[in-house]
Design an enzyme around this catalytic site. Sequence first.
Site, PDB file in Angstrom:
ATOM      1  N   ASP A 226      12.285  -3.565   3.412  1.00 37.50           N
ATOM      2  CA  ASP A 226      10.977  -3.856   2.846  1.00 37.50           C
ATOM      3  C   ASP A 226       9.901  -3.476   3.858  1.00 37.50           C
ATOM      4  O   ASP A 226      10.006  -3.808   5.049  1.00 37.50           O
ATOM      5  CB  ASP A 226      10.868  -5.346   2.495  1.00 37.50           C
ATOM      6  CG  ASP A 226       9.568  -5.674   1.780  1.00 37.50           C
ATOM      7  OD1 ASP A 226       9.522  -5.517   0.548  1.00 37.50           O
ATOM      8  OD2 ASP A 226       8.598  -6.058   2.459  1.00 37.50           O
ATOM      9  N   ASN A 234      -1.988  -1.233   1.147  1.00 39.51           N
ATOM     10  CA  ASN A 234      -2.437  -0.644  -0.120  1.00 39.51           C
ATOM     11  C   ASN A 234      -3.883  -1.015  -0.413  1.00 39.51           C
ATOM     12  O   ASN A 234      -4.678  -0.182  -0.838  1.00 39.51           O
ATOM     13  CB  ASN A 234      -1.542  -1.142  -1.256  1.00 39.51           C
ATOM     14  CG  ASN A 234      -0.840  -0.011  -1.980  1.00 39.51           C
ATOM     15  OD1 ASN A 234      -1.087   1.165  -1.725  1.00 39.51           O
ATOM     16  ND2 ASN A 234       0.038  -0.360  -2.898  1.00 39.51           N
ATOM     17  N   HIS A 239      -4.309   3.226  -3.149  1.00 37.86           N
ATOM     18  CA  HIS A 239      -2.975   3.493  -3.680  1.00 37.86           C
ATOM     19  C   HIS A 239      -2.490   4.907  -3.358  1.00 37.86           C
ATOM     20  O   HIS A 239      -1.289   5.134  -3.236  1.00 37.86           O
ATOM     21  CB  HIS A 239      -2.962   3.270  -5.197  1.00 37.86           C
ATOM     22  CG  HIS A 239      -3.067   1.829  -5.581  1.00 37.86           C
ATOM     23  ND1 HIS A 239      -2.026   0.943  -5.430  1.00 37.86           N
ATOM     24  CD2 HIS A 239      -4.112   1.111  -6.095  1.00 37.86           C
ATOM     25  CE1 HIS A 239      -2.397  -0.256  -5.847  1.00 37.86           C
ATOM     26  NE2 HIS A 239      -3.659  -0.184  -6.254  1.00 37.86           N
ATOM     27  N   ASP A 243       0.990   5.523  -1.693  1.00 37.28           N
ATOM     28  CA  ASP A 243       2.068   6.373  -2.203  1.00 37.28           C
ATOM     29  C   ASP A 243       2.559   7.341  -1.131  1.00 37.28           C
ATOM     30  O   ASP A 243       3.765   7.614  -1.027  1.00 37.28           O
ATOM     31  CB  ASP A 243       1.583   7.154  -3.425  1.00 37.28           C
ATOM     32  CG  ASP A 243       1.412   6.267  -4.655  1.00 37.28           C
ATOM     33  OD1 ASP A 243       1.910   5.123  -4.627  1.00 37.28           O
ATOM     34  OD2 ASP A 243       0.798   6.727  -5.641  1.00 37.28           O
ATOM     35  N   GLU A 269       7.744  -1.717  -2.665  1.00 34.78           N
ATOM     36  CA  GLU A 269       7.945  -1.216  -1.293  1.00 34.78           C
ATOM     37  C   GLU A 269       9.327  -1.560  -0.766  1.00 34.78           C
ATOM     38  O   GLU A 269       9.557  -1.503   0.461  1.00 34.78           O
ATOM     39  CB  GLU A 269       6.870  -1.792  -0.366  1.00 34.78           C
ATOM     40  CG  GLU A 269       6.949  -3.301  -0.120  1.00 34.78           C
ATOM     41  CD  GLU A 269       6.260  -4.145  -1.172  1.00 34.78           C
ATOM     42  OE1 GLU A 269       5.969  -5.320  -0.879  1.00 34.78           O
ATOM     43  OE2 GLU A 269       5.991  -3.620  -2.275  1.00 34.78           O
TER      44      GLU A 269
END
Length: 356
Positions: A226, A234, A239, A243, A269
């Site tokens: 994680d 984020n 975003h 990404d 994630e």
Amino acid sequence: MTTPSWQGLMKEKYQLSLRLFLLLNALSSLYCMLNPVANKVHIIVRTPVAMIFIGSTFLLISNLKNKKIRVHINIISLIFGIFWAWNAVLTQHVLQTTDLSWFMVTLLAVLFIGAIAFINNLISFLLHCLPTTLTILFLSRGEYWVPVLFAFALPTIGIAIHQVIKQRNDRFILSLLNTLEAEKETLIDLSMIDPLTGLYNRRGFENRTENALADSSSVHTLLLLDIDHFKAYNDHYGHMMGDQALTRVSAAIRDTVRSRDIVGRYGGEEFMVLLVNTTPQQASEMAERIRQRVYDLSIPHMFNESVATNVTISIGTAQVKNNDMGAALSQADQALYSAKNQGRNSILSYDTWSAA
């Protein structure tokens, strides 16, 4: 329809064509034996049609009872064709007539059987009809060659044209089926791939691990990873940058593990890695290499100052016992949760956590 089912359909059509051929021969030979003309000739003359009747009836019943019995249709066609020609020779010899109208009926019957049963098989049609055609041409000494050849050529040309059309149609259908199957495989593959990271999604991961777990003698370890403080990353960078971070982290994980290991995106994630045939010690070393590889990406993370200024990951590991992926996933998740509570950017195995 799939290619195997289409091939099965072709085999079924072959069987139906054979049965139709045998049935028509049985009926025609029975008619010849019961025809009033047959009563005027010696029983020896009726031998060929009797053999056709017995042979076709026996093969038809055998094929209906057991579909696995293979009958070579070309060989049977030639044998029956020779019998019909033999019948014409014997009948003409006994009747001592030059009027071949009765023999033309025999020829037309043979051509009818061939044209109906072998509409898609020119070779079988020729093998069945040529012996009788050539015999009648010989018996007529060329006198009836025009009607005989016309009667033979007409269905031959029709069947030949029909077979060319069928072959083109079969090639098109087979090509279409192959294309559809290839596209189906592509769609299945795409449905198991996460479009952002290129890793397996959960469905794809489960599908791949089923094969890996088939070898019960091997020892496997599951890693649950994680990204630390990813929500804050984020929210701050947006975003699009989030990404990009996911893509770079997933590439780092994939490049670190071996080709036989299975990497998937668990969701958001989180990532999963199944280390195939790996001891706990080897799994611990691999997890450390992954953690360090991600850290070395140096992805800035200004809200991760409690651990580092770069994006980091936490990892929980668990050994897969008795091929129970559900239990291993639950254990790895508990280890991961504890690793995050202990400060993140760390690795914790379930065995270590449960023993503490």
